[in-house]
Design an enzyme around this catalytic site. Structure first.
Site, PDB file in Angstrom:
ATOM      1  N   GLN A  13      -6.820 -21.317  -8.304  1.00 44.92           N
ATOM      2  CA  GLN A  13      -5.543 -21.447  -8.746  1.00 44.92           C
ATOM      3  C   GLN A  13      -5.093 -20.862 -10.003  1.00 44.92           C
ATOM      4  O   GLN A  13      -6.013 -20.271 -10.708  1.00 44.92           O
ATOM      5  CB  GLN A  13      -5.814 -23.211  -9.354  1.00 44.92           C
ATOM      6  CG  GLN A  13      -5.949 -24.218  -8.487  1.00 44.92           C
ATOM      7  CD  GLN A  13      -5.889 -25.589  -8.939  1.00 44.92           C
ATOM      8  OE1 GLN A  13      -4.688 -26.097  -9.131  1.00 44.92           O
ATOM      9  NE2 GLN A  13      -6.930 -26.165  -9.264  1.00 44.92           N
ATOM     10  N   SER A  94     -13.702 -20.575  -8.346  1.00 44.54           N
ATOM     11  CA  SER A  94     -13.286 -21.916  -8.514  1.00 44.54           C
ATOM     12  C   SER A  94     -12.818 -22.461  -6.911  1.00 44.54           C
ATOM     13  O   SER A  94     -13.708 -22.483  -6.111  1.00 44.54           O
ATOM     14  CB  SER A  94     -12.484 -22.270  -9.461  1.00 44.54           C
ATOM     15  OG  SER A  94     -12.183 -23.446  -9.771  1.00 44.54           O
ATOM     16  N   LEU A  95     -11.763 -23.004  -6.916  1.00 47.19           N
ATOM     17  CA  LEU A  95     -11.222 -23.184  -5.782  1.00 47.19           C
ATOM     18  C   LEU A  95     -11.615 -22.132  -4.514  1.00 47.19           C
ATOM     19  O   LEU A  95     -11.805 -22.711  -3.479  1.00 47.19           O
ATOM     20  CB  LEU A  95      -9.758 -23.537  -5.711  1.00 47.19           C
ATOM     21  CG  LEU A  95      -9.106 -23.616  -4.317  1.00 47.19           C
ATOM     22  CD1 LEU A  95      -9.073 -24.776  -3.420  1.00 47.19           C
ATOM     23  CD2 LEU A  95      -7.566 -23.493  -4.214  1.00 47.19           C
ATOM     24  N   ARG A 119     -10.089 -32.914  -3.608  1.00 49.08           N
ATOM     25  CA  ARG A 119     -10.691 -32.335  -4.656  1.00 49.08           C
ATOM     26  C   ARG A 119      -9.445 -32.402  -5.702  1.00 49.08           C
ATOM     27  O   ARG A 119      -9.757 -32.913  -7.072  1.00 49.08           O
ATOM     28  CB  ARG A 119     -10.972 -31.145  -4.649  1.00 49.08           C
ATOM     29  CG  ARG A 119     -11.687 -30.558  -5.837  1.00 49.08           C
ATOM     30  CD  ARG A 119     -12.471 -28.824  -5.090  1.00 49.08           C
ATOM     31  NE  ARG A 119     -13.107 -28.306  -6.200  1.00 49.08           N
ATOM     32  CZ  ARG A 119     -12.313 -27.379  -6.931  1.00 49.08           C
ATOM     33  NH1 ARG A 119     -11.120 -26.965  -6.723  1.00 49.08           N
ATOM     34  NH2 ARG A 119     -13.156 -26.681  -7.828  1.00 49.08           N
ATOM     35  N   HIS A 203     -13.720 -27.666 -14.538  1.00 49.10           N
ATOM     36  CA  HIS A 203     -15.162 -27.223 -14.893  1.00 49.10           C
ATOM     37  C   HIS A 203     -15.856 -27.654 -16.070  1.00 49.10           C
ATOM     38  O   HIS A 203     -16.940 -27.148 -16.680  1.00 49.10           O
ATOM     39  CB  HIS A 203     -15.203 -25.677 -14.752  1.00 49.10           C
ATOM     40  CG  HIS A 203     -14.936 -25.179 -13.533  1.00 49.10           C
ATOM     41  ND1 HIS A 203     -15.375 -25.427 -12.293  1.00 49.10           N
ATOM     42  CD2 HIS A 203     -13.634 -24.541 -13.060  1.00 49.10           C
ATOM     43  CE1 HIS A 203     -14.833 -24.734 -11.268  1.00 49.10           C
ATOM     44  NE2 HIS A 203     -13.654 -24.303 -11.832  1.00 49.10           N
ATOM     45  N   GLN A 252     -20.105 -27.598  -9.202  1.00 51.86           N
ATOM     46  CA  GLN A 252     -19.001 -26.606  -9.466  1.00 51.86           C
ATOM     47  C   GLN A 252     -17.964 -27.347 -10.203  1.00 51.86           C
ATOM     48  O   GLN A 252     -17.373 -26.526 -11.285  1.00 51.86           O
ATOM     49  CB  GLN A 252     -18.752 -25.922  -8.136  1.00 51.86           C
ATOM     50  CG  GLN A 252     -17.493 -24.563  -8.793  1.00 51.86           C
ATOM     51  CD  GLN A 252     -16.605 -24.782  -7.727  1.00 51.86           C
ATOM     52  OE1 GLN A 252     -15.921 -25.854  -7.617  1.00 51.86           O
ATOM     53  NE2 GLN A 252     -16.106 -23.644  -7.105  1.00 51.86           N
TER      54      GLN A 252
END
Length: 317
Positions: A13, A94-95, A119, A203, A252
């Site tokens: 993102q 991340s994503l 998510r 996170h 994660q």
């Protein structure tokens, strides 16, 4: 095409924008085809949202996540269709870790689209609107940022969550605590402190409940051993078994992204260059700060595609 062995990375993102990949889509029907697959899984026209906006809707995390996943896979498919070399290792920020797993054939694309949309919903619901915050701190080392979080978060939550490159750490948590740490970072000599335009403290430990619900969702998703090693955000290590993959993806969500360690481990897997597949060039820029000797290329439009193919052909010659 043989030549330099590459690590492929996929952004998360923050790299999204209305109109992204339009030029590449005009050249390669694979782009719109990929978004059509995603739209079918989602039940709404994702390509139209990406091309027409509004930006406020695209920037909602439950829409951003499938949009960035589809964008990364669209670019990846174009790369493969043009004869771009296979990677020796892959990773995503991340994503982007979900995109990497799809590219490595560990996770079906349609399953991943539905999964990241959920998510996003779980993350959005985990913290009330306006309560969470994130900020990038530039010019202080990791230990200094960790110490500031410990000293100035008070009764709130403010934690280091993205170790993006030497001298670039993102913190996340409750807004007031994050603002206190930001003020302390400026006083400690940080080169820049940049509040990020997000309300979800990704996170951080505030995502633990969302992670537990995501783990329940992951239990019903088919996962296979990746075709190439996928280095996970939580520890920059690969996993080959389905349970290990599920555990890493759930963890994660409430654990720091160790991107500096990830890029530093590419060479141990034989990588001699890095290729970023997806909108923007954030990860390419970070890679150049982490490993200055690792050539880095980005693919997001026809020009960057041709430049990357030409550079790697030249290396092969």
């Amino acid at each position: 095409m043989s030549g330099k062995r590459i690590a492929c990375v996929f952004p998360g993102q923050g790299a999204q924008s209305v109109g992204m990949l339009a030029a590449l889509a005009a050249l390669c029907p694979l782009v719109e085809d990929t978004f059509a697959e995603a739209s079918e899984a989602l039940g709404y026209d994702l390509w139209r949202l990406v091309q027409e906006g509004p930006a406020e809707r695209l920037d909602r995390t439950e829409h951003t996540q499938p949009a960035m996943l589809a964008a990364g896979i669209a670019v990846w498919r174009v790369w493969r269709s043009r004869g771009g070399p296979d990677p020796v290792v892959v990773a995503g920020h991340s994503l982007g870790e979900y995109t990497a797993l799809v590219a490595a054939e560990a996770l079906a694309f349609a399953d991943a689209v539905a999964l990241v949309a959920e998510r996003g919903r779980l993350m959005q619901a985990a913290v009330p609107e306006g309560r969470g915050a994130m900020a990038a701190i530039l010019g202080l080392d990791d230990a200094a940022v960790e110490a500031l979080c410990a000293e100035h978060s008070g009764d709130g939550v403010a934690e280091a969550v993205n170790y993006n490159a030497p001298g670039q750490v993102v913190i996340a948590g409750e807004r007031e605590a994050v603002e206190r740490v930001c003020a302390a970072a400026r006083a400690a000599g940080a080169r820049r402190v940049v509040p990020l335009a997000v309300s979800v403290p990704s996170h951080s430990s505030l995502m633990r409940e969302a992670a537990a619900r995501l783990a329940e969702r992951l239990a019903g998703v088919a996962l296979r051993a990746p075709r190439w090693p996928v280095l996970h955000n939580v520890d920059a290590a690969p996993r080959a078994d389905a349970e290990g993959l599920r555990a890493a993806l759930a963890r994660q969500l409430h654990s720091p992204v160790r991107w500096t360690d990830t890029v530093r481990r590419f060479r141990a897997h034989g990588a001699e260059a890095l290729l970023e597949c997806g909108p923007g060039k954030v990860l390419t820029g970070l890679a150049r700060r982490i490993d200055k000797g690792l050539p880095a290329y980005t693919v997001h439009d026809p020009e960057s595609l041709e430049a990357a193919l030409a550079a790697l052909r030249e290396a092969a010659g």
